[in-house]
Design an enzyme around this catalytic site. Structure first.
Site, PDB file in Angstrom:
ATOM      1  N   GLU A  57       0.261  -1.162   5.631  1.00 20.60           N
ATOM      2  CA  GLU A  57       1.310  -0.674   6.522  1.00 20.60           C
ATOM      3  C   GLU A  57       1.047   0.757   6.956  1.00 20.60           C
ATOM      4  O   GLU A  57       1.288   1.125   8.104  1.00 20.60           O
ATOM      5  CB  GLU A  57       2.665  -0.770   5.805  1.00 20.60           C
ATOM      6  CG  GLU A  57       3.876  -0.491   6.696  1.00 20.60           C
ATOM      7  CD  GLU A  57       4.320   0.967   6.690  1.00 20.60           C
ATOM      8  OE1 GLU A  57       5.238   1.309   7.445  1.00 20.60           O
ATOM      9  OE2 GLU A  57       3.733   1.777   5.942  1.00 20.60           O
ATOM     10  N   ASP A 102       0.829  -1.216   0.000  1.00 23.17           N
ATOM     11  CA  ASP A 102       0.000   0.000   0.000  1.00 23.17           C
ATOM     12  C   ASP A 102       0.854   1.252   0.000  1.00 23.17           C
ATOM     13  O   ASP A 102       2.051   1.215   0.298  1.00 23.17           O
ATOM     14  CB  ASP A 102      -0.944   0.002   1.199  1.00 23.17           C
ATOM     15  CG  ASP A 102      -0.199  -0.009   2.532  1.00 23.17           C
ATOM     16  OD1 ASP A 102       0.770  -0.777   2.667  1.00 23.17           O
ATOM     17  OD2 ASP A 102      -0.580   0.745   3.448  1.00 23.17           O
TER      18      ASP A 102
END
Length: 575
Positions: free
Chosen positions: A233, A166
């Protein structure tokens, strides 16, 4: 008629070559690539010419460096390349190392916001399966791809290569871009790769692309690889927290999520989110009032951990300072606040709508300009693009926050700690504990905030989190603290650290910076799932992550790539 020379150095003087290298690579990375004193100590064209003209071996290396980058220079200086997005993407694909930049371009074509990683998860699954490699997805959505050791490397320890899929999605207020449907638009600007008005996704896309390059290669020497691509994350480290450790047998983990190419990270801060809410009383907007829009924009922003010690302006605190000043000088009614955007980014922008009696407009304008000028004077040398503006606005609002609650909000925001809370007494220059007020919203009578506290010491994290909680609870806010994750305890006796530091000294003729960082690397969480695994984090130069000013240095990626490949080649033999 003489034929054109095929010699790429034909007609080019040494002085011309040096000037081209300085303009496109810079002294710092010239010194990394060819570690000679005249590049690293008070460098100048004059001193370099003097040394190189009497040192044939060094001149040859400089000329080779220039030839290797000629194609890159040609691409970078193509007219209008920065203004044409399609041409820019082609330009990115021509950068060296091509395999890495092509994987990065492919990845950046896939929307991948945190908590919406379905498309990039499928992208990685398809990638691994097409290569015929063992490819799986765990229950939370992390992707694992395994590749056997290359010929001759079968006796080396298995290495886990880890990066997160991400990216932070942030854009400038005047940028028309849909992160849910569009790929990142990239441009080459000299020695830097940037995005057009949005975050670039080099954090952590360069790490992902690096791992993809090893997995897809048939000529890179490497040990057995277990590629770990984690999700979410940036907004909670969910992938790391919910990792299935049974998928991994490696004894070394290389995390590719550090943002300075001379740094080896061996520790990081833990963090906790503090979210607050408060229901305000409302009152009618007074008759004969005009609605005004107060705006702050143009702040540098950045990563709320790595950049928290740089004294950058926080739009939420700036706007609150303005509102506090105005309360004491001229009456107004607060309609709404919209400040900041992401929990882990230093807020760059804030917008307030307020109602002011027409008889008070002139005084309001005067006091607004006075406090705005004070803030701009204080931050003039740092926040050069800061804009603080006031203008009339159209609004259908009929209600405003009650004056008593407005006073509570402004006093509370003023009292909430923002910035460095404590420096480490043990590691010079390391922020130990901090808090960042990331989001302030007043909408439809509800006041909410988001902030993120970090510390490399668990007790320090609890202390600053309680300080923030106490400030908001004192005005009656409901406070919820979530997303608590641990720090990563440094291990100075690490075998992989010793190998990586030795290799760095050998390749670049200088000492690496061995550091713990004030950011939430996944290694802290992963070390709990994978006890005994030797971990280290490194990466290329990335500047202003988590902001639309994010950029990645091209020559630094080249340096990082060569170092990474040599590190794989030197993976220790199994015990």
């Amino acid at each position: 008629m003489p034929q054109p020379s095929n010699d790429p150095l034909h007609g080019k003087t040494l002085e011309f070559i040096l000037n081209e290298l300085v303009d496109n690579v810079g002294w710092e990375h010239m010194g990394y690539l060819v570690p000679i004193r005249c590049f690293n100590n008070d460098p100048s064209i004059k001193s370099s010419l003097k040394f190189l003209r009497r040192t044939p071996w060094a001149r040859k290396k400089v000329e080779e460096m220039y030839v290797e980058r000629m194609h890159l220079f040609k691409i970078m200086t193509t007219p209008n390349s920065i203004h044409n997005i399609n041409d820019s993407i082609m330009t990115v694909r021509e950068l060296e190392p091509k395999v890495l930049w092509n994987h990065f371009a492919d990845l950046n074509a896939v929307p991948r916001p945190s908590k919406k990683e379905e498309r990039v998860i499928q992208f990685m699954l398809d990638f691994g399966n097409k290569l015929g490699l063992e490819t799986t997805k765990d229950a939370i959505g992390n992707v694992v791809i395994k590749k056997p050791a290359s010929s001759g490397m079968e006796d080396r320890k298995t290495v886990i290569l880890q990066s997160h899929l991400d990216m932070v999605h942030q854009k400038n207020s005047d940028t028309d871009f849909d992160f849910d449907t569009q790929g990142i638009e990239m441009v080459v600007n000299g020695d830097w790769l940037e995005a057009v008005g949005t975050t670039l996704g080099a954090d952590n896309g360069i790490g992902v692309a690096t791992i993809m390059s090893v997995l897809s290669s048939d000529d890179i020497k490497h040990p057995a690889i277990e590629a770990m691509f984690t999700i979410d994350e940036e907004t909670g480290m969910t992938g790391a927290k919910e990792l299935d450790p049974s998928n991994f047998s490696g004894s070394i983990l290389l995390n590719l999520d550090t943002e300075d190419d001379d740094e080896l990270s061996i520790g990081c801060a833990g963090g906790i989110d503090t979210n607050t809410s408060y229901n305000c009383d409302l009152q009618d907007i007074e008759s004969d009032s005009e609605v005004l829009e107060l705006t702050i924009r143009g702040l540098i922003g950045g990563h709320s951990g790595m950049d928290i010690d740089k004294d950058r302006g926080n739009a939420n605190k700036f706007m609150n300072r303005i509102l506090y000043h105005l309360i004491s000088t001229v009456p107004y009614q607060l309609i709404s606040i919209d400040g900041g955007s992401l929990r882990n980014a230093i807020p760059r922008e804030s917008t307030v709508f307020a109602a002011v009696k027409k008889d008070d407009l002139k005084r309001f304008d005067h006091e607004f300009k006075r406090i705005a000028a004070t803030i701009q004077d204080e931050y003039n040398s740092l926040e050069k693009e800061l804009v603080i503006s006031l203008q009339s606005a159209s609004s259908d609002a009929t209600k405003a926050i009650a004056n008593s609650d407005l006073l509570k909000i402004v006093n509370t925001i003023y009292s909430v700690h923002n910035g460095v809370y404590r420096m480490s007494p043990d590691i010079p220059g390391l922020v130990e504990t901090s808090s960042s007020l990331a989001r302030v919203v007043v909408e439809n009578g509800k006041f909410t905030t988001q902030s993120l506290q970090r510390s490399s010491v668990e007790s320090g994290k609890g202390d600053v989190a309680n300080a923030v909680r106490g400030a908001f609870e004192s005005m009656g806010c409901a406070v919820v603290q979530t997303g608590d994750y641990p720090g990563w305890q440094p291990n100075p006796d690490s075998e992989i650290l010793e190998m990586m530091a030795s290799l760095y000294r050998e390749k670049f003729n200088e000492e690496p910076q061995i550091k713990a960082c004030h950011a939430g690397l996944e290694c802290g969480i992963l070390s709990k799932h994978l006890p005994g695994v030797d971990m280290i984090s490194f990466g290329p130069n990335i500047r202003a992550p988590h902001s639309p000013d994010e950029k990645c240095q091209i020559s630094s990626v080249q340096k990082f790539w060569g170092y990474f490949l040599d590190a794989l080649d030197r993976t220790p033999v199994q015990n």
